[in-house]
Write an enzyme that holds these catalytic residues in place. Sequence first.
Site, PDB file in Angstrom:
ATOM      1  N   LYS A 293       0.715  -1.200  -0.148  1.00 27.66           N
ATOM      2  CA  LYS A 293       0.168   0.126  -0.033  1.00 27.66           C
ATOM      3  C   LYS A 293       0.871   1.312   0.050  1.00 27.66           C
ATOM      4  O   LYS A 293       0.356   2.136  -0.530  1.00 27.66           O
ATOM      5  CB  LYS A 293      -0.861   0.206   1.244  1.00 27.66           C
ATOM      6  CG  LYS A 293      -1.995  -0.900   1.117  1.00 27.66           C
ATOM      7  CD  LYS A 293      -2.896  -0.789   2.252  1.00 27.66           C
ATOM      8  CE  LYS A 293      -4.153  -1.782   1.975  1.00 27.66           C
ATOM      9  NZ  LYS A 293      -5.215  -2.149   3.273  1.00 27.66           N
ATOM     10  N   ASP A 329      -9.992   2.846   2.512  1.00 30.42           N
ATOM     11  CA  ASP A 329      -9.630   2.189   3.745  1.00 30.42           C
ATOM     12  C   ASP A 329     -10.274   2.930   5.261  1.00 30.42           C
ATOM     13  O   ASP A 329     -10.742   2.609   5.784  1.00 30.42           O
ATOM     14  CB  ASP A 329      -8.152   1.730   4.073  1.00 30.42           C
ATOM     15  CG  ASP A 329      -7.787   0.394   3.596  1.00 30.42           C
ATOM     16  OD1 ASP A 329      -8.548  -0.468   3.240  1.00 30.42           O
ATOM     17  OD2 ASP A 329      -6.367   0.153   3.436  1.00 30.42           O
TER      18      ASP A 329
HETATM   19  P1  NAP Z   1       1.545  -3.645   6.326  1.00 30.54           P
HETATM   20  O1  NAP Z   1       1.382  -2.393   5.827  1.00 30.54           O
HETATM   21  O2  NAP Z   1       2.342  -4.704   5.409  1.00 30.54           O
HETATM   22  O3  NAP Z   1       1.467  -3.379   7.687  1.00 30.54           O
HETATM   23  C1  NAP Z   1       1.541  -4.792   8.730  1.00 30.54           C
HETATM   24  C2  NAP Z   1       1.644  -4.470  10.167  1.00 30.54           C
HETATM   25  O4  NAP Z   1       1.567  -5.580  10.817  1.00 30.54           O
HETATM   26  C3  NAP Z   1       2.940  -3.747  10.471  1.00 30.54           C
HETATM   27  O5  NAP Z   1       2.582  -2.906  11.525  1.00 30.54           O
HETATM   28  C4  NAP Z   1       3.662  -4.934  11.159  1.00 30.54           C
HETATM   29  O6  NAP Z   1       4.584  -4.437  12.225  1.00 30.54           O
HETATM   30  C5  NAP Z   1       2.746  -5.838  11.663  1.00 30.54           C
HETATM   31  N1  NAP Z   1       2.963  -7.174  11.828  1.00 30.54           N
HETATM   32  C6  NAP Z   1       3.064  -7.968  10.849  1.00 30.54           C
HETATM   33  N2  NAP Z   1       3.357  -9.285  11.322  1.00 30.54           N
HETATM   34  C7  NAP Z   1       3.635  -8.887  12.445  1.00 30.54           C
HETATM   35  C8  NAP Z   1       3.846  -9.969  13.758  1.00 30.54           C
HETATM   36  N3  NAP Z   1       4.195 -11.212  13.590  1.00 30.54           N
HETATM   37  N4  NAP Z   1       3.837  -9.276  14.933  1.00 30.54           N
HETATM   38  C9  NAP Z   1       3.491  -8.180  15.115  1.00 30.54           C
HETATM   39  N5  NAP Z   1       3.469  -7.137  14.288  1.00 30.54           N
HETATM   40  C10 NAP Z   1       3.222  -7.757  12.899  1.00 30.54           C
HETATM   41  O7  NAP Z   1      -0.025  -4.142   5.818  1.00 30.54           O
HETATM   42  P2  NAP Z   1      -1.506  -3.400   5.790  1.00 30.54           P
HETATM   43  O8  NAP Z   1      -1.685  -3.147   4.606  1.00 30.54           O
HETATM   44  O9  NAP Z   1      -1.395  -2.359   6.898  1.00 30.54           O
HETATM   45  O10 NAP Z   1      -2.337  -4.776   6.464  1.00 30.54           O
HETATM   46  C11 NAP Z   1      -2.503  -5.248   7.657  1.00 30.54           C
HETATM   47  C12 NAP Z   1      -3.627  -6.346   7.675  1.00 30.54           C
HETATM   48  O11 NAP Z   1      -4.860  -5.390   7.709  1.00 30.54           O
HETATM   49  C13 NAP Z   1      -3.455  -7.299   6.812  1.00 30.54           C
HETATM   50  O12 NAP Z   1      -4.189  -8.452   7.197  1.00 30.54           O
HETATM   51  C14 NAP Z   1      -4.615  -6.793   5.800  1.00 30.54           C
HETATM   52  O13 NAP Z   1      -5.304  -7.925   5.164  1.00 30.54           O
HETATM   53  C15 NAP Z   1      -5.762  -6.207   6.807  1.00 30.54           C
HETATM   54  N6  NAP Z   1      -6.525  -5.341   6.087  1.00 30.54           N
HETATM   55  C16 NAP Z   1      -8.191  -5.205   6.169  1.00 30.54           C
HETATM   56  C17 NAP Z   1      -9.066  -4.291   5.674  1.00 30.54           C
HETATM   57  C18 NAP Z   1     -10.322  -4.450   5.587  1.00 30.54           C
HETATM   58  O14 NAP Z   1     -10.877  -4.091   4.970  1.00 30.54           O
HETATM   59  N7  NAP Z   1     -10.767  -5.413   6.674  1.00 30.54           N
HETATM   60  C19 NAP Z   1      -8.349  -3.553   4.905  1.00 30.54           C
HETATM   61  C20 NAP Z   1      -6.851  -3.219   4.933  1.00 30.54           C
HETATM   62  C21 NAP Z   1      -6.139  -4.047   5.631  1.00 30.54           C
HETATM   63  P3  NAP Z   1       6.133  -4.015  11.832  1.00 30.54           P
HETATM   64  O15 NAP Z   1       5.996  -2.467  11.455  1.00 30.54           O
HETATM   65  O16 NAP Z   1       6.799  -4.272  13.012  1.00 30.54           O
HETATM   66  O17 NAP Z   1       6.570  -4.970  10.770  1.00 30.54           O
END
Ligand code: NAP
Length: 496
Positions: A293, A329
């Site tokens: 993103k 979002d």
């Molecule tokens: P992203 O930019 O890759 O960010 C991932 C986040 O998760 C970061 O804060 C990362 O921490 C953290 N993280 C990942 N693995 C971890 C672990 N093992 N322990 C602790 N923290 C961890 O991803 P994103 O786009 O923000 O999306 C995140 C989630 O939201 C996904 O599952 C996505 O499918 C979901 N989502 C849902 C919707 C919806 O409409 N419901 C919309 C958007 C996103 P670090 O900074 O330390 O790496």
Amino acid sequence: MTKICISIVAETVESIYEKTKTALRLADLVEVRLDHVRDIKKEDIIKILVKSPENIIVACRSISCGGNYGGDEESRMALLFEAIERGAGYIDIEIESSKQDVMEIISKAKERKTKIILSHHDFKKTPKFNELQKSYDEMNSFQPDMIKIATFAESINDCFKIFELLKGKENFIAIAMGVRGWMTRILAQKYGSAITYASLEPGNASAPGQITFDELVNLYDFKGQNKDTKVLGVIGEHAENSKSKFLHNPNFRRLGLNYVYFPMKVRPSELAEFMHNFRMLGFAGSAVTVPHKEKIVDFIDGLDETAEKIGATNTLVVREEKILGFNTDYIGALEALKEKTSLQSKKALVIGAGGAARAIIYALKKEGCEITIVNRTLDKAKALAEEFETDCDEISELRQLIRKSDIIINTTSVGMNQNPEESLVPEEFFTGKQIVMDIVYNPIETKLIRYARIRGCQTITGDRMLMYQAIGQFKHWTGKNLDIDQINEDAKKLLE
Ligand code: NAP
């Protein structure tokens, strides 16, 4: 018109016959894979080719060609000759067979009006374009009725070699296998493959990445597609887990829109090349998910004001050949939260500091929440807190922070179906007073949501945000408003 062929894999003659009978009622063609039938004999062929043999492709791949046939070449060829005798519409024979066998099969087939598909499979990789073209030319020198090249997609970018290869060729089938090759199966009509293959039922694929007939026809509306079909997708490293295809595709159909939307599985290292191809092929837009993103902004032409402020995009729209980024979002999260609570002056704890967190923090801030951010990587939480003028804290302080908060939002990917047994918050941290939202929607009930529910908290599952952000995306792509009751129904189906 691309024909749909259901490929049948079964271990007994009876089973292959039954499945073929069912498949013939659905698809244009049915491929029977003799090599999977135990102890297959020449006498069995007539039992298999009882109904509509003219619509049946007979294949018998040896182990060396990625099939299951362990007998010698002579008996393999005898099976194929028998299939011609019994009126099979098509024989699929591999270019790796001996030159003499290929020529004999071709000449025998001509006598009987059976068509020959001369095929080449590479189950490990997709070679360079020039090598693929060379394989095609070599096969073409035999003048078969059809040529088939199926290669394994190590990267989604391999699909674009396949589309390039298809250009200007007739009676040619080209497929990239594996989940990274899905696009070549779903867009076979648009890019002119003579046949696309599907399985009869889940778990019964004859090749990696083969999707079911039901999914191809009923979800992706394969029969309704044509050269003008507008291509949309969801770009993500684990896009195959995305459920948004179940929200968008049925609505294109309901509104009579010629669009198709499917998962595009892209690694970070492939993103630049992918976006180049995306642009060159004139795709109409896409959703963007983890982990692209923020990074994807480098490969597009601009962001709207909100996406610019958030610093991340989940929606790309192509307008006048320019790729523009939007962010739905934030509105999705707001609408989902507002179903359960007001936001003004509430204390909100945001766990995570990725792309989705940025949108949610922007939304909460706009609504007047007091926000604290925690994240595995503290520096990222700090940077975000500085940028949006909020507080941040160590993740080790989670218990105390939760007690002080009205609203807890998990924006990390922890708890997704790759790690469904994980929750960043232990059950005992919830006191029952908080409203807990998890934006992970696959599974719908994450471990975190389960814990919160058990402790008596109000919960908001990720499908609510997914639904509302999808409504915004749909509007950006098509200009149309989705019927809220209908999309609620669709979202409920996701829960099944
Ligand atoms: P992203 O930019 O890759 O960010 C991932 C986040 O998760 C970061 O804060 C990362 O921490 C953290 N993280 C990942 N693995 C971890 C672990 N093992 N322990 C602790 N923290 C961890 O991803 P994103 O786009 O923000 O999306 C995140 C989630 O939201 C996904 O599952 C996505 O499918 C979901 N989502 C849902 C919707 C919806 O409409 N419901 C919309 C958007 C996103 P670090 O900074 O330390 O790496």
